[in-house]
Design an enzyme around this catalytic site. Structure first.
Site, PDB file in Angstrom:
ATOM      1  N   ASP A  15      16.987 -18.095   0.696  1.00 48.63           N
ATOM      2  CA  ASP A  15      16.464 -17.410   1.885  1.00 48.63           C
ATOM      3  C   ASP A  15      15.191 -18.070   2.415  1.00 48.63           C
ATOM      4  OD1 ASP A  15      16.304 -15.478   3.828  1.00 48.63           O
ATOM      5  OD2 ASP A  15      15.473 -13.939   2.511  1.00 48.63           O
ATOM      6  N   ARG A  28      16.297 -22.976  14.155  1.00 54.13           N
ATOM      7  CA  ARG A  28      16.703 -22.488  12.836  1.00 54.13           C
ATOM      8  C   ARG A  28      17.607 -23.488  12.106  1.00 54.13           C
ATOM      9  NH1 ARG A  28      16.104 -17.380  11.679  1.00 54.13           N
ATOM     10  NH2 ARG A  28      17.988 -17.358  10.425  1.00 54.13           N
ATOM     11  N   ASN A  63      26.781 -12.803   7.742  1.00 54.63           N
ATOM     12  CA  ASN A  63      26.205 -13.921   8.503  1.00 54.63           C
ATOM     13  C   ASN A  63      27.008 -14.311   9.748  1.00 54.63           C
ATOM     14  OD1 ASN A  63      24.840 -15.626   5.573  1.00 54.63           O
ATOM     15  ND2 ASN A  63      23.835 -14.230   6.994  1.00 54.63           N
ATOM     16  N   ARG A  66      25.415 -13.952  13.240  1.00 49.94           N
ATOM     17  CA  ARG A  66      24.412 -14.886  13.784  1.00 49.94           C
ATOM     18  C   ARG A  66      24.977 -15.629  14.990  1.00 49.94           C
ATOM     19  NH1 ARG A  66      20.494 -16.960   9.076  1.00 49.94           N
ATOM     20  NH2 ARG A  66      20.343 -14.967   8.043  1.00 49.94           N
TER      21      ARG A  66
HETATM   22  C1  FPP Z   1      19.173 -17.710   4.684  1.00 50.73           C
HETATM   23  O1  FPP Z   1      17.973 -18.043   5.344  1.00 50.73           O
HETATM   24  C2  FPP Z   1      20.059 -18.858   4.654  1.00 50.73           C
HETATM   25  C3  FPP Z   1      21.361 -18.880   5.091  1.00 50.73           C
HETATM   26  C4  FPP Z   1      22.016 -17.698   5.659  1.00 50.73           C
HETATM   27  C5  FPP Z   1      22.152 -20.122   5.074  1.00 50.73           C
HETATM   28  C6  FPP Z   1      22.045 -20.966   3.835  1.00 50.73           C
HETATM   29  C7  FPP Z   1      22.647 -22.268   4.098  1.00 50.73           C
HETATM   30  C8  FPP Z   1      22.204 -23.462   3.641  1.00 50.73           C
HETATM   31  C9  FPP Z   1      21.060 -23.589   2.713  1.00 50.73           C
HETATM   32  C10 FPP Z   1      22.830 -24.724   4.086  1.00 50.73           C
HETATM   33  C11 FPP Z   1      24.210 -25.047   3.610  1.00 50.73           C
HETATM   34  C12 FPP Z   1      24.433 -24.923   2.169  1.00 50.73           C
HETATM   35  C13 FPP Z   1      25.069 -25.835   1.366  1.00 50.73           C
HETATM   36  C14 FPP Z   1      25.568 -25.315   0.069  1.00 50.73           C
HETATM   37  C15 FPP Z   1      25.281 -27.264   1.687  1.00 50.73           C
HETATM   38  P1  FPP Z   1      17.646 -17.416   6.760  1.00 50.73           P
HETATM   39  O2  FPP Z   1      18.250 -18.246   7.812  1.00 50.73           O
HETATM   40  O3  FPP Z   1      18.095 -15.979   6.796  1.00 50.73           O
HETATM   41  O4  FPP Z   1      16.095 -17.507   6.796  1.00 50.73           O
HETATM   42  P2  FPP Z   1      15.088 -16.493   7.513  1.00 50.73           P
HETATM   43  O5  FPP Z   1      15.167 -15.196   6.746  1.00 50.73           O
HETATM   44  O6  FPP Z   1      13.783 -17.177   7.360  1.00 50.73           O
HETATM   45  O7  FPP Z   1      15.518 -16.350   8.929  1.00 50.73           O
END
Ligand code: FPP
Length: 237
Positions: A15, A28, A63, A66
């Protein structure tokens, strides 16, 4: 109860990508790209520390809400990782990759990449990397319960035989140990529908770092905190 310093299974809620990008005045998607790099580092560092299972929460059932551009960017990053892991067979020879979640709604090319890599890597024994995709703990339980009911209807399982072990074996993580440690960076103090059945006795480490900044030092700090915990599993020490 036995106290082990190195967990057998770590779950990670990756996260903070969005906030990491916003702090830099970037979109983002820039944060997700850096998050994918942090994921690669995590796998390497877990392998080095002989942690046999790691599960990352990459895309939840929620998700999809989004913006399409962001969903597409995450899917592209996943596709890139799957391609890279498949093509660099020698470098990845100790890594077994498994996807946890319902991949039915994914694009056919992504599904094919997942199946190819799972098949290629399934006998590797160094580390199992579970990537939770279109994953939700409640959704996983619904799928599991349906599969148990189907067995009952087919006559291969009696309702009275359904116990905790049967439920565990009906989940995407069948055959794997439950996570000993769940790490959530970014300062949020929630489980967000991640491994809700498997986390019954997990230790939690919440950290203030944003996921793209999570590296070796942060992993060792989480492992240090874990090693100090006194796990009793409901018994007395
Ligand atoms: C949460 O942070 C993150 C996600 C929903 C996506 C995670 C994806 C990756 C790390 C990239 C792809 C993964 C692999 C395995 C190659 P957020 O976007 O909710 O952060 P925020 O709370 O700061 O908005």
């Amino acid at each position: 109860m036995e106290k082990t310093a190195i967990p057998r299974h770590i779950g990670v809620i990756m996260d903070g990508n969005g906030r990491w990008a916003a702090k830099r005045g970037m979109p983002r998607t820039f944060g997700h790209k850096a998050g994918a790099k942090a994921f690669r580092r995590l796998v390497e560092n877990c392998l080095k520390r002989k942690i046999p299972y790691v599960t990352v929460y990459a895309f939840s059932t929620e998700n999809w809400k989004r913006p399409q551009k962001e969903v597409d960017a995450i899917m592209n990053l996943l596709g890139e990782y799957l391609d890279e892991a498949f093509e660099h067979e020698e470098e990845n020879k100790d890594i077994c990759v498994k996807v946890l979640g319902d991949i039915a709604p994914f694009a056919p090319e992504l599904k094919e990449k997942i199946c190819k890599l799972e098949e290629q890597s399934k006998h590797r024994t160094g580390i199992t990397v579970n990537i939770a995709l279109n994953y939700g703990g409640r959704d996983e339980l619904v799928h599991g319960i349906r599969s148990l009911i189907q067995k009952v209807n087919e006559g291969t399982l009696r309702a009275e035989e359904i116990d905790e072990e049967q439920v565990s074996q009906s989940l995407y993580t069948a055959g794997q140990p439950d996570p000993d440690l769940i790490i959530r960076p970014s300062g949020e103090l929630r489980l967000s529908n991640f491994m809700i059945w498997q986390a019954a006795y997990s230790e939690f480490v919440f950290m203030d770092v944003l996921w793209p900044d999570f590296g070796e030092k942060e992993l060792d700090e989480a492992l240090r905190q874990y090693a100090m915990r006194n796990r009793r599993f409901g018994a007395v020490s």
